[in-house]
Design a protein around this motif. Sequence first.
Motif, short mmCIF file in Angstrom:
data_model
loop_
_atom_site.label_atom_id
_atom_site.label_comp_id
_atom_site.label_asym_id
_atom_site.label_seq_id
_atom_site.Cartn_x
_atom_site.Cartn_y
_atom_site.Cartn_z
N ILE A 236 105.16 4.26 2.67
CA ILE A 236 105.49 4.10 1.26
C ILE A 236 106.93 3.68 1.03
N ASN A 237 107.81 3.95 2.00
CA ASN A 237 109.21 3.55 1.86
C ASN A 237 109.44 2.10 2.31
N SER A 238 108.42 1.47 2.84
CA SER A 238 108.56 0.08 3.28
C SER A 238 108.28 -0.87 2.12
N GLN A 239 108.73 -2.08 2.30
CA GLN A 239 108.45 -3.13 1.31
C GLN A 239 107.10 -3.75 1.63
N PHE A 240 106.24 -3.84 0.66
CA PHE A 240 104.89 -4.35 0.86
C PHE A 240 104.80 -5.79 0.32
N VAL A 241 104.12 -6.62 1.09
CA VAL A 241 103.87 -8.01 0.71
C VAL A 241 102.37 -8.22 0.67
N PHE A 242 101.85 -8.56 -0.51
CA PHE A 242 100.44 -8.85 -0.71
C PHE A 242 100.25 -10.36 -0.81
N GLN A 243 99.10 -10.82 -0.35
CA GLN A 243 98.73 -12.23 -0.48
C GLN A 243 97.32 -12.34 -1.01
N THR A 244 97.13 -13.24 -1.98
CA THR A 244 95.80 -13.40 -2.57
C THR A 244 94.84 -14.02 -1.55
N ARG A 245 93.58 -13.66 -1.67
CA ARG A 245 92.54 -14.21 -0.80
C ARG A 245 92.02 -15.51 -1.43
N ARG A 246 91.99 -16.59 -0.62
CA ARG A 246 91.61 -17.89 -1.14
C ARG A 246 90.18 -17.92 -1.66
N GLU A 247 89.28 -17.21 -0.97
CA GLU A 247 87.87 -17.27 -1.37
C GLU A 247 87.61 -16.58 -2.70
N MET A 248 88.52 -15.70 -3.13
CA MET A 248 88.31 -14.97 -4.38
C MET A 248 89.07 -15.59 -5.55
N MET A 249 89.83 -16.65 -5.28
CA MET A 249 90.61 -17.27 -6.34
C MET A 249 89.76 -18.26 -7.12
N PRO A 250 90.14 -18.61 -8.36
CA PRO A 250 89.41 -19.61 -9.13
C PRO A 250 89.45 -20.97 -8.45
N GLU A 251 88.56 -21.88 -8.87
CA GLU A 251 88.47 -23.19 -8.26
C GLU A 251 89.77 -23.97 -8.37
N PRO A 257 98.81 -23.44 -2.69
CA PRO A 257 99.22 -22.36 -1.77
C PRO A 257 98.94 -21.00 -2.41
N MET A 258 98.58 -20.05 -1.58
CA MET A 258 98.26 -18.71 -2.07
C MET A 258 99.53 -18.01 -2.57
N LEU A 259 99.32 -17.17 -3.58
CA LEU A 259 100.44 -16.43 -4.16
C LEU A 259 100.73 -15.19 -3.33
N GLU A 260 101.99 -14.95 -3.08
CA GLU A 260 102.43 -13.75 -2.38
C GLU A 260 103.25 -12.88 -3.33
N LEU A 261 102.98 -11.57 -3.28
CA LEU A 261 103.69 -10.59 -4.09
C LEU A 261 104.50 -9.67 -3.19
N ARG A 262 105.71 -9.36 -3.60
CA ARG A 262 106.57 -8.47 -2.82
C ARG A 262 107.07 -7.37 -3.74
N GLY A 263 106.94 -6.12 -3.26
CA GLY A 263 107.40 -5.03 -4.11
C GLY A 263 107.32 -3.68 -3.43
N HIS A 286 110.10 -25.83 -6.64
CA HIS A 286 108.97 -26.56 -6.06
C HIS A 286 107.81 -25.61 -5.75
N GLU A 287 108.11 -24.46 -5.17
CA GLU A 287 107.06 -23.48 -4.91
C GLU A 287 106.45 -22.98 -6.22
N LEU A 288 107.28 -22.87 -7.25
CA LEU A 288 106.77 -22.45 -8.56
C LEU A 288 105.83 -23.50 -9.13
N GLU A 289 106.19 -24.78 -8.98
CA GLU A 289 105.34 -25.86 -9.48
C GLU A 289 104.06 -25.98 -8.69
N GLU A 290 104.12 -25.74 -7.39
CA GLU A 290 102.91 -25.82 -6.57
C GLU A 290 101.85 -24.83 -7.05
N ARG A 291 102.27 -23.71 -7.52
CA ARG A 291 101.33 -22.70 -8.01
C ARG A 291 101.12 -22.80 -9.52
N GLN A 292 101.67 -23.88 -10.11
CA GLN A 292 101.52 -24.15 -11.54
C GLN A 292 101.93 -22.93 -12.37
#
Length: 656
Positions: A236-251, A257-263, A286-292
């Motif tokens: 729980i004291n570590s920093q966690f990085v989540f990444q969205t699963r491509r198969e569950m994302m909208p078309e 590129p998949m979105l990564e969350l850090r927190g 550029h990374e922001l534009e890639e994910r619209q």
Amino acid sequence: MVVGSVLLNACEMMRLQAGVQDSFLTFEVYKDEITMQLIDKACKVLGIIGAAALDFFNIEISMKIVNQTEEEERTGKKEHIVFLVTQKPVFPCKKRKEFSSSPQCLVDFEKQSENQLNKEDLEKAKNAIADRGNSVCPVKKSHWKTVRGIITLGKGKLLRGFDPVYPKSLWIDTKTFCNGLPFHMVFDKELRVKQAGVSIQKIVPGLQTMGISLDQYFRIVHPEVPFTISSIQKFINSQFVFQTRREMMPESWKQRPMLELRGQMMWMEPLQCMLYLCSPLLRTLHELEERQMHIADIAPHDVTRDLILLNQQRLAEMELSNQLERKKEELRILSKHLEEEKKKTEALLYAMLPQHVANQLKEGKRVEAGEFQECTILFSDVVTFTNICAQCEPIQIVLMLNSMYLRFDRLTTVHDVYKVETIGDAYMVVGGVPVPVPTHAERVANFALGMIMAAKGVQNPVSGNPIQIRVGIHTGPVLAGVVGEKMPRYCLFGDTVNIASRMESHGVPSKIHLSSSAYQCLKYKNFEITERGEIEVKGKGKMHTYFLIRNKTATENEIMGRPVKDLDSGHESVQSFQEGRTETIPSSHQPVTQTQTEKDQTPAIAMKYVDGPTDAQNTLQRRNQRKIADLTGCQHETSLNFEQELTGEGDNVTPL
């Protein structure tokens, strides 16, 4: 140095008391019994290890393997192991026996700590000033007693007396909380989503269905642990990085590129839920534009905004620096091309004017006319040129003259003579101007022989036979200078020019007509010359003239500027000594017609002439002999010999 000596002595005492033979200079793994002996002896020698581990921190550390994976690489396998390090409270009476040889010492130490807490800690504030003022011989406190008192005084908290105040109810509504923290998620022990921020709902619409499992839409990138609540609690004291699963994302997200969350994870004990406070892991626009996505999707207080903008500024500065480097390289290339074009322009200018004259004109200086006491001028023209022009097309005349002049221009490079001008079929060359050389007559004579040879390779467009030319040569003084401002020309003036022109006009086809002055310069220079006799010259009266037949020592290849090796037969010239008389230089004239032979397309080989030092030394030697003769009384005989040598009296001329 003193501290190092004390430590070495302490280590030596520990080794001797524990009975270890090692000198502690190399890495060694000891058995548990020896390890415990070393710890026990260290406590006795140093007196701090046991107390620091048990009294100050009062913990027990354990390590456990949580996850273990293998990764195939080109060099072999790589193993990833995730350890969990935890601490547990220790009961002093049971655990301290491992680090101390006497339990009674621990009891005494406990009592001493209580006395310190009751007496020192509580009365310290009251008696501090009195103790400092009344103490004449202060007793030095133990260092570890002072540290122990600081830690135990506030039960491990240096800021004593701080108690945070919490409101009875949370003064924020759900909508404001989800908008203020657009990237947050709350999930329970079964990983069921209870709450999510508005921005994460916009990107992952599946999170709008409350109660859906979080691991269906995300996977843990860091740390590499299973997606369970127990694993998350352990780290729980570590920093966690989540990444969205491509198969569950909208078309619409499938090609992005998949979105990564850090927190950070925060466990809420009353609710038995986990709060994940996170932000998108983005670095550039550029990374922001890639994910619209937009900057507005990120919370205003989130430092990710500043990170993206600062990084964008850094990238812009780097791009500007790269552009400057590219412009610098382009300027270097342009400068190189400009230098090449400058050389081409200078070469063209030097082909029209002498180099020193062209340089003076470039500098804006006035070119003064110069007088040359002796030079050799050549004129040539095409026999029956008027009839040829009357019977041919203009383009045929241009091609014929161009083919002939290219050969003649090449010969000017071979013999280093200056081409003055061409007027129609007339070709004018001078030797010894603008750079005076003693061998001006030899150079022009060899050039004339080369012209006769080169003309045989130019076809008459009327008859189809080789053209014939007349050549006239005269030696004498001239005045040279630049005439005009637009298209300036380096012109020669004087009677020498007129006589040379008369030698050409009164000449014979395919013959080289010499005046008497030109003959005087060539008669000792290994040329075969025949006498023509006296002829009537327009405007000059009767003149004694000669014909130049050939060079007795130079080969045709040397005169034409070809390699010494014969191109036709493939054998070398019999006059091998001529190899040392030639040097290779590049030709400045490129072939422009297909009628040119292969011989004329070869690089021009400049013919070497003996100029300057040798002739100057001979003249100086003769002058010295004359001075000596004058002093010794042999003036008449020496002067006569010198005069005969200069005038060439007694030389036999072959009659025509």
